[in-house]
Design an enzyme around this catalytic site. Structure first.
Site, PDB file in Angstrom:
ATOM      1  N   LYS A  13      36.655 -10.116  -7.480  1.00 40.45           N
ATOM      2  CA  LYS A  13      36.470 -10.869  -6.240  1.00 40.45           C
ATOM      3  C   LYS A  13      36.811 -12.351  -6.427  1.00 40.45           C
ATOM      4  CE  LYS A  13      32.359 -11.520  -4.901  1.00 40.45           C
ATOM      5  NZ  LYS A  13      30.985 -11.583  -4.376  1.00 40.45           N
ATOM      6  N   ARG A  87      23.533 -10.924   4.077  1.00 44.87           N
ATOM      7  CA  ARG A  87      22.917  -9.843   3.306  1.00 44.87           C
ATOM      8  C   ARG A  87      22.125  -8.893   4.203  1.00 44.87           C
ATOM      9  NH1 ARG A  87      25.690  -9.753  -1.160  1.00 44.87           N
ATOM     10  NH2 ARG A  87      25.102 -11.245  -2.763  1.00 44.87           N
ATOM     11  N   ARG A 126      35.434  -5.110 -23.395  1.00 43.56           N
ATOM     12  CA  ARG A 126      36.044  -6.451 -23.452  1.00 43.56           C
ATOM     13  C   ARG A 126      35.573  -7.255 -24.658  1.00 43.56           C
ATOM     14  NH1 ARG A 126      35.298  -8.735 -17.318  1.00 43.56           N
ATOM     15  NH2 ARG A 126      33.142  -8.877 -17.987  1.00 43.56           N
ATOM     16  N   ARG A 160      30.598 -10.727 -24.979  1.00 50.33           N
ATOM     17  CA  ARG A 160      29.478 -11.229 -24.179  1.00 50.33           C
ATOM     18  C   ARG A 160      28.362 -10.198 -24.187  1.00 50.33           C
ATOM     19  NH1 ARG A 160      32.072 -13.139 -18.621  1.00 50.33           N
ATOM     20  NH2 ARG A 160      30.034 -12.357 -18.022  1.00 50.33           N
ATOM     21  N   ARG A 171      23.791  -4.129 -12.391  1.00 43.12           N
ATOM     22  CA  ARG A 171      24.432  -5.041 -11.436  1.00 43.12           C
ATOM     23  C   ARG A 171      25.063  -4.275 -10.280  1.00 43.12           C
ATOM     24  NH1 ARG A 171      28.506  -7.985 -14.598  1.00 43.12           N
ATOM     25  NH2 ARG A 171      27.460  -8.436 -16.531  1.00 43.12           N
TER      26      ARG A 171
END
Ligand SMILES: [Zn+2]
Length: 221
Positions: A13, A87, A126, A160, A171
């Site tokens: 995004k 929201r 990653r 990370r 998430r």
């Protein structure tokens, strides 16, 4: 042109929003950033929000609406990309009103659709070079020589800590819970468009542009 851009973390995004800002002069309105800016620059709404936050209370819908109104009034006319707002259906209705008061409206709600398992695979593998930051991936892009960065030959890499499956799935669930209340509202109004967020970045861009161009045509017609 005013749009809402929706997509879970990792769907790309931010990349698309940055591109739309650069290419179309649109302004990304993220409520968190707007709130921080308004408080820092001491606008009337910012001062109000500051008092509320200092009292340890949540910033109300009325304040957020006023904040968005303030920003829409000072925007250049390239249009807005709403990010993280609305929201709830009440906020969605308030946004319609804010735009109508300014003689404009929402042109599209674009959701970057992702396959959760594929997203987990994309994020979890990653890693990057600790020295130059070149990104790598366990499955899609390993260094040509194992353990040595292609670009700077460093042998140190980092991952990370939140690029793990549990965090990604949490998430994703949060994202679904947050958007679930507004998707039916926009779907019923024929504004919801889904774009394949798992496609290559350029293809996602092409799909978004096609949606914006057709919305533009129907507005000017
Ligand atoms: Zn490197």
């Amino acid at each position: 042109m005013n749009i809402i851009l929706l997509g879970p973390p990792g769907a790309g995004k931010g990349t698309q929003a940055a591109r739309l800002q650069a290419e179309r002069g649109m302004v990304q309105l993220s409520t968190g950033d707007m709130l921080r800016e308004a408080v820092a620059s001491g606008t009337p709404v910012g001062l109000q929000a500051k008092a509320v936050m200092e009292a340890g209370e949540l910033v109300s819908d009325a304040i957020v609406s006023a904040l968005i109104g303030e920003r829409l009034d000072s925007a250049d006319g390239g249009g807005a990309i709403f990010d993280g707002y609305p929201r709830t259906q009440a906020q969605a209705e308030a946004l319609d009103l804010l735009l109508a008061e300014r003689g404009t409206s929402l042109d599209a709600v674009i959701e970057l659709d992702v396959d959760e398992d594929a997203l987990v695979g994309r994020i979890c593998g990653r890693f990057s070079c600790a020295r130059c930051g070149t990104p790598y991936h366990d499955r899609f892009k390993l260094p040509r020589q194992e353990g040595v960065c292609d670009v700077c030959a460093s042998t140190e890499f980092r991952r990370r800590p939140d690029d793990n499956e549990a965090t990604v799935r949490t998430r994703m669930a949060e994202y679904r819970a947050k958007t679930a209340p507004i998707l039916p509202y926009y779907e019923a109004r024929g504004l919801l468009r889904r774009v394949d967020g798992m496609a290559p970045v350029e293809e996602v861009a092409t799909q978004i542009d096609a949606i914006l161009n057709s919305a533009e045509d129907s507005t000017s017609a």
